[in-house]
Design an enzyme around this catalytic site. Structure first.
Site, PDB file in Angstrom:
ATOM      1  N   GLU A  81     -61.852  29.699 -33.888  1.00  0.00           N
ATOM      2  CA  GLU A  81     -61.405  31.073 -33.620  1.00  0.00           C
ATOM      3  C   GLU A  81     -62.400  31.861 -32.770  1.00  0.00           C
ATOM      4  OE1 GLU A  81     -58.488  31.971 -34.232  1.00  0.00           O
ATOM      5  OE2 GLU A  81     -57.812  30.554 -35.765  1.00  0.00           O
ATOM      6  N   ARG A  91     -47.583  38.891 -43.985  1.00  0.00           N
ATOM      7  CA  ARG A  91     -46.168  38.483 -44.006  1.00  0.00           C
ATOM      8  C   ARG A  91     -45.717  38.130 -45.421  1.00  0.00           C
ATOM      9  NH1 ARG A  91     -44.246  33.652 -43.916  1.00  0.00           N
ATOM     10  NH2 ARG A  91     -46.225  32.693 -43.343  1.00  0.00           N
ATOM     11  N   CYS A 144     -57.444  35.284 -43.908  1.00  0.00           N
ATOM     12  CA  CYS A 144     -58.462  34.595 -43.084  1.00  0.00           C
ATOM     13  C   CYS A 144     -59.046  35.527 -42.027  1.00  0.00           C
ATOM     14  CB  CYS A 144     -57.859  33.364 -42.403  1.00  0.00           C
ATOM     15  SG  CYS A 144     -57.598  32.005 -43.548  1.00  0.00           S
ATOM     16  N   HIS A 166     -59.707  27.391 -38.241  1.00  0.00           N
ATOM     17  CA  HIS A 166     -58.467  27.064 -38.950  1.00  0.00           C
ATOM     18  C   HIS A 166     -58.199  25.562 -38.848  1.00  0.00           C
ATOM     19  CE1 HIS A 166     -56.903  31.335 -39.242  1.00  0.00           C
ATOM     20  NE2 HIS A 166     -56.514  30.809 -40.394  1.00  0.00           N
TER      21      HIS A 166
HETATM   22  N1  PCA Z   1     -55.202  30.555 -44.739  1.00  0.00           N
HETATM   23  C1  PCA Z   1     -54.728  31.913 -44.780  1.00  0.00           C
HETATM   24  C2  PCA Z   1     -55.475  32.549 -45.900  1.00  0.00           C
HETATM   25  C3  PCA Z   1     -56.099  31.446 -46.675  1.00  0.00           C
HETATM   26  C4  PCA Z   1     -55.939  30.270 -45.834  1.00  0.00           C
HETATM   27  O1  PCA Z   1     -56.411  29.133 -46.066  1.00  0.00           O
HETATM   28  C5  PCA Z   1     -54.865  32.616 -43.432  1.00  0.00           C
HETATM   29  O2  PCA Z   1     -54.848  31.957 -42.383  1.00  0.00           O
HETATM   30  O3  PCA Z   1     -54.987  33.836 -43.416  1.00  0.00           O
END
Ligand code: PCA
Length: 213
Positions: A81, A91, A144, A166
């Site tokens: 990111e 959401r 996140c 991610h």
């Molecule tokens: N993914 C979510 C929150 C926790 C996770 O593992 C996100 O992308 O916000």
């Protein structure tokens, strides 16, 4: 001994596992360099408690670098990111049933924080071992992104570099659907390479890789 704090999330939504935690827990205790060790910790998927948990871990462990990871449903690769934005827009409800819509992560905070990790070098290193990776231009607007924003806010100007990655679903989470996934071993290997590249690279490489729109 220096510490690299690597965090993953507890499961959320309908899932019983979260690949980010399943992956980072396998890296707990891994020696990145002779004097640098990964410490893995789990974060709650809850807007109201995750910040305190994050700050507590940073104060307790005094890490030299911090990387949070989470599941990006629909992501097909190790997604490094670039930017955290000052927006919560959920959401779905989080694990405590909270669902903030269009609120600020920090009232009157800057609109966004950039990662302080060398994202292009990390993508390059992961691809070099044959694992799919890319720079992502948005970490979403759920927990996140909030953690990423709080992390960058807390460490701004400290010299401790930090950022967010991610990861995709595990194959068993999306069996029978068309959704992309990545085997756990591949995610673990990709994260380890990304973390090592982040540790070793102080000035990012210049490599084309943006998006037209
Ligand atoms: N993914 C979510 C929150 C926790 C996770 O593992 C996100 O992308 O916000």
């Amino acid at each position: 001994m220096q510490t690299v704090l690597l965090m993953g999330f507890e499961p959320f939504d309908q899932d019983l596992v979260n690949p980010s935690w399943e992956a980072v827990r396998q890296l707990d205790g891994v020696q990145l360099e002779p004097d640098v060790q990964i410490v893995a910790r789990q974060l709650p998927c809850a807007f109201s408690s995750v910040g305190e948990c994050l700050i507590g871990l940073v104060e307790e462990l005094r890490p030299a670098m911090v990387i949070a990871t989470g599941l990006g449903p629909g992501r097909s690769d190790i997604s490094i990111e670039r930017v955290a934005i000052n927006v919560n827009d959920a959401r779905i409800p989080d694990n405590l049933g909270e669902q903030p819509v269009d609120t600020a992560v920090i009232a009157d905070g800057p609109a966004a924080y950039f990662t302080t990790l060398p994202i292009k070098a990390m993508v390059k290193a992961v691809r070099e071992v044959g694992i799919a990776a890319s720079v992502s231009q948005t970490a979403g607007t759920f927990v996140c992104n909030q953690v990423f924003y709080l992390l960058q806010h807390a460490l701004a100007g400290s010299g401790v570099r930090s950022g967010f990655i991610h990861v995709p679903f595990l194959p068993e989470q999306v069996a029978g659907t068309q959704r992309p996934s990545m085997a756990l071993g591949t995610t673990v290997a990709g994260l380890q390479v990304a973390v090592l590249a982040a540790w070793r690279t102080l000035a990012d490489v210049k490599e084309a890789g943006g998006q037209v729109s």
